[in-house]
Write an enzyme that holds these catalytic residues in place. Structure first.
Site, PDB file in Angstrom:
ATOM      1  N   THR A   1       0.834  -1.206   0.000  1.00 10.05           N
ATOM      2  CA  THR A   1       0.000   0.000   0.000  1.00 10.05           C
ATOM      3  C   THR A   1       0.870   1.257   0.000  1.00 10.05           C
ATOM      4  OG1 THR A   1      -1.442   1.288   1.457  1.00 10.05           O
ATOM      5  CG2 THR A   1      -0.123  -0.385   2.513  1.00 10.05           C
ATOM      6  N   ASP A   2       0.290   2.377  -0.425  1.00  8.24           N
ATOM      7  CA  ASP A   2       1.022   3.648  -0.342  1.00  8.24           C
ATOM      8  C   ASP A   2       1.144   4.129   1.109  1.00  8.24           C
ATOM      9  OD1 ASP A   2      -1.647   4.348   0.055  1.00  8.24           O
ATOM     10  OD2 ASP A   2      -1.679   5.959  -1.430  1.00  8.24           O
ATOM     11  N   GLU A   3       0.353   3.525   2.002  1.00  8.02           N
ATOM     12  CA  GLU A   3       0.339   4.017   3.388  1.00  8.02           C
ATOM     13  C   GLU A   3       1.667   3.783   4.106  1.00  8.02           C
ATOM     14  OE1 GLU A   3      -3.267   3.430   5.561  1.00  8.02           O
ATOM     15  OE2 GLU A   3      -4.441   3.167   3.735  1.00  8.02           O
TER      16      GLU A   3
ATOM     17  N   TYR B   1      -1.745  -0.711  10.933  1.00  8.66           N
ATOM     18  CA  TYR B   1      -1.929  -1.342   9.609  1.00  8.66           C
ATOM     19  C   TYR B   1      -0.711  -1.079   8.719  1.00  8.66           C
ATOM     20  CZ  TYR B   1      -3.380  -1.636   4.688  1.00  8.66           C
ATOM     21  OH  TYR B   1      -3.418  -1.900   3.344  1.00  8.66           O
TER      22      TYR B   1
ATOM     23  N   LYS C   1       2.146  -3.631   7.183  1.00  9.80           N
ATOM     24  CA  LYS C   1       2.399  -3.802   5.740  1.00  9.80           C
ATOM     25  C   LYS C   1       3.870  -3.469   5.435  1.00  9.80           C
ATOM     26  CE  LYS C   1      -0.089  -4.633   2.743  1.00  9.80           C
ATOM     27  NZ  LYS C   1      -0.545  -5.918   2.130  1.00  9.80           N
TER      28      LYS C   1
HETATM   29  P1  NAD Z   1      -9.903  -7.114   2.019  1.00 12.81           P
HETATM   30  O1  NAD Z   1      -9.868  -6.870   3.498  1.00 12.81           O
HETATM   31  O2  NAD Z   1     -11.140  -6.796   1.269  1.00 12.81           O
HETATM   32  O3  NAD Z   1      -9.572  -8.652   1.735  1.00 12.81           O
HETATM   33  C1  NAD Z   1      -8.555  -9.337   2.399  1.00 12.81           C
HETATM   34  C2  NAD Z   1      -8.724 -10.818   2.112  1.00 12.81           C
HETATM   35  O4  NAD Z   1      -7.667 -11.530   2.782  1.00 12.81           O
HETATM   36  C3  NAD Z   1     -10.036 -11.411   2.640  1.00 12.81           C
HETATM   37  O5  NAD Z   1     -10.614 -12.232   1.653  1.00 12.81           O
HETATM   38  C4  NAD Z   1      -9.608 -12.235   3.845  1.00 12.81           C
HETATM   39  O6  NAD Z   1     -10.452 -13.357   4.095  1.00 12.81           O
HETATM   40  C5  NAD Z   1      -8.207 -12.658   3.442  1.00 12.81           C
HETATM   41  N1  NAD Z   1      -7.367 -12.975   4.603  1.00 12.81           N
HETATM   42  C6  NAD Z   1      -7.199 -12.215   5.715  1.00 12.81           C
HETATM   43  N2  NAD Z   1      -6.387 -12.853   6.578  1.00 12.81           N
HETATM   44  C7  NAD Z   1      -6.008 -14.014   5.982  1.00 12.81           C
HETATM   45  C8  NAD Z   1      -5.161 -15.085   6.362  1.00 12.81           C
HETATM   46  N3  NAD Z   1      -4.539 -15.082   7.554  1.00 12.81           N
HETATM   47  N4  NAD Z   1      -4.986 -16.108   5.502  1.00 12.81           N
HETATM   48  C9  NAD Z   1      -5.610 -16.118   4.304  1.00 12.81           C
HETATM   49  N5  NAD Z   1      -6.448 -15.148   3.904  1.00 12.81           N
HETATM   50  C10 NAD Z   1      -6.635 -14.101   4.726  1.00 12.81           C
HETATM   51  O7  NAD Z   1      -8.653  -6.346   1.453  1.00 12.81           O
HETATM   52  P2  NAD Z   1      -8.476  -5.514   0.086  1.00 12.81           P
HETATM   53  O8  NAD Z   1      -8.967  -4.134   0.307  1.00 12.81           O
HETATM   54  O9  NAD Z   1      -8.990  -6.319  -1.034  1.00 12.81           O
HETATM   55  O10 NAD Z   1      -6.880  -5.446   0.017  1.00 12.81           O
HETATM   56  C11 NAD Z   1      -6.141  -6.524  -0.546  1.00 12.81           C
HETATM   57  C12 NAD Z   1      -4.666  -6.220  -0.456  1.00 12.81           C
HETATM   58  O11 NAD Z   1      -4.377  -4.996  -1.136  1.00 12.81           O
HETATM   59  C13 NAD Z   1      -4.158  -6.034   0.972  1.00 12.81           C
HETATM   60  O12 NAD Z   1      -2.889  -6.623   1.061  1.00 12.81           O
HETATM   61  C14 NAD Z   1      -4.072  -4.528   1.152  1.00 12.81           C
HETATM   62  O13 NAD Z   1      -3.069  -4.185   2.073  1.00 12.81           O
HETATM   63  C15 NAD Z   1      -3.709  -4.095  -0.267  1.00 12.81           C
HETATM   64  N6  NAD Z   1      -4.146  -2.739  -0.634  1.00 12.81           N
HETATM   65  C16 NAD Z   1      -5.464  -2.388  -0.514  1.00 12.81           C
HETATM   66  C17 NAD Z   1      -5.867  -1.112  -0.899  1.00 12.81           C
HETATM   67  C18 NAD Z   1      -7.313  -0.686  -0.829  1.00 12.81           C
HETATM   68  O14 NAD Z   1      -7.627   0.471  -1.115  1.00 12.81           O
HETATM   69  N7  NAD Z   1      -8.254  -1.569  -0.492  1.00 12.81           N
HETATM   70  C19 NAD Z   1      -4.916  -0.194  -1.395  1.00 12.81           C
HETATM   71  C20 NAD Z   1      -3.573  -0.603  -1.491  1.00 12.81           C
HETATM   72  C21 NAD Z   1      -3.197  -1.875  -1.125  1.00 12.81           C
END
Ligand code: NAD
Length: 370
Positions: A136-138, A178, A182
């Site tokens: 993430t950018d965070e 968080y 990350k």
């Molecule tokens: P989300 O919370 O919607 O989904 C996370 C998924 O991971 C879920 O399906 C959950 O069941 C699964 N999960 C959690 N713990 C687990 C474990 N221990 N073992 C297996 N599966 C597990 O998240 P998202 O918003 O889709 O983000 C996905 C990724 O992208 C993350 O790594 C997040 O840091 C990164 N990201 C998200 C954003 C955003 O805006 N949503 C931006 C940048 C990066």
């Protein structure tokens, strides 16, 4: 990329389910394995349309379960990984940092170690393998807000709220549990590349929005509360700026990076679309009000009177602890190196997203009550 067997972790979550759908449909010759623990944020209903495809397998597993990860790598002859599984909500990380350290740090380490131990003993070693970690950018911390006012941007205008941007070389400075978790997982990924030669790639993406986002994140939460006539909580004075990217534009980047990204490299992915939280909330109110006026059949999903849809619903609440002022990405590297560019203008993307939530209220009920 001639990979045959790709594990996508977190494939039942918001971004992961879009990535799984894209890869299952676009690469019928690949075996796509969706590895997910199905926490509150993971829902297989996100993938109903592809669950019976012959090149798709779902495995319920926790990435922290190292023995299980080893088994999966061996059983499916995994040669590519797109690692999205994580705890992802900043507010939850403030309440419960241990869960974030466990999944995001130890889980990533367990998954990395399973990849390394499996791949390095194969006759071909790391040849043709990829470990793609989604960050993430965070992790970069906060940028200053130097331009106090700005209009809703579109891609060609690219309004900005400051003169600094996160680049791939920006020093890490995470503020929330968080982003700290990350950041730590990113360091392990880089360490596995530098120490053992694991073929890694890392991307840092800005805020995603779109269908299937769990209704605790800003945009789906605001939509839900508007439809229910509930207050719309806005942290502080609403001036925090995020760089919004439509999830399908992120997917396109993921596809380009795993196929053509250079090993050991980092790429930043942003939407050229900075906006203040308060403007996002107002735009969402305006869009729903317009749809309800012009297409009254949509009023069936309202649990409140249509006249209540106004800025009066906005409620400023105590600011989030450690709330970062501004995130903004400079995606020049991925644009020039891989030819990626976000295609979805924000006004179009947000309207598509709102319409998806209006049309999928059953999904909202289901994921909130599972
Ligand atoms: P989300 O919370 O919607 O989904 C996370 C998924 O991971 C879920 O399906 C959950 O069941 C699964 N999960 C959690 N713990 C687990 C474990 N221990 N073992 C297996 N599966 C597990 O998240 P998202 O918003 O889709 O983000 C996905 C990724 O992208 C993350 O790594 C997040 O840091 C990164 N990201 C998200 C954003 C955003 O805006 N949503 C931006 C940048 C990066």
């Amino acid at each position: 990329m001639n990979r045959r067997s790709i594990v996508i972790t977190g494939g039942a979550g918001f971004i992961g389910s879009h990535v799984v759908r894209l890869f299952v449909n676009k690469y019928p010759d690949y075996h796509i394995i969706n590895l997910d623990k199905l926490t509150y944020a993971g829902n297989l209903t996100n993938l109903k349309d592809i669950e019976n495809k012959p090149n798709y397998t779902f495995v319920k597993a926790d990435i922290c379960d190292f023995e299980m990860m080893l088994k999966i790598f061996k059983q499916y002859h995994v040669d590519g990984v797109i690692h999205l599984a994580a705890e992802s909500h900043v507010d939850r990380s403030i309440r419960d940092p241990f869960t974030f350290a466990r999944t995001n740090v130890l889980g990533t380490l367990s998954f990395l170690q399973a990849a390394r131990l499996t791949w390095e003993y194969l006759p071909e070693g790391y040849e043709g393998k990829r470990f793609y970690h989604i960050s993430t950018d965070e992790v970069y911390g906060a940028l200053g807000l130097t331009y106090p006012e700005g209009k809703l941007s579109d891609i060609s205008a690219h309004e900005v709220y400051g003169d600094e941007f996160f680049k791939e070389t920006t020093k890490y400075n995470p503020h929330s549990p968080y982003s700290a978790s990350k950041a730590s997982s990113d360091h392990f990924v880089h360490a596995f590349h530098d120490t053992y030669g694991v073929p890694t790639i890392v991307t840092h993406c800005s805020n995603n929005y779109g269908p299937y986002q769990f209704p605790e994140k800003l945009i789906p939460l605001i939509i839900k509360n508007i439809l229910e006539g509930k207050k719309l909580p806005v942290y502080g004075d609403g001036s925090n700026v995020r760089d919004w990217l439509y999830v399908k534009d992120h997917n396109k980047a993921v596809d380009m990076v795993i196929n053509n990204g250079r090993l050991g490299e980092v790429y930043n992915i942003g939407g050229f679309n900075e906006e203040k939280n308060i403007n996002i909330v107002k735009l969402t109110i305006d869009t729903i009000a317009k749809i309800m006026k012009e297409e009254p059949e949509y009023r069936r999903v309202l649990k409140t009177d249509v006249t209540k849809i106004s800025y009066d619903l906005i409620s400023y609440v105590q600011d989030r602890l450690g709330h970062d002022a501004r995130y903004a990405i400079d995606p020049e590297k991925i644009v020039t190196e891989l030819g990626w560019y976000p295609e979805t203008p924000f006004d179009k993307g947000i309207e598509q997203t709102i319409r998806w939530y209006l049309d999928n209220q059953e999904w909202v009920e289901k994921v909130l009550n599972k």
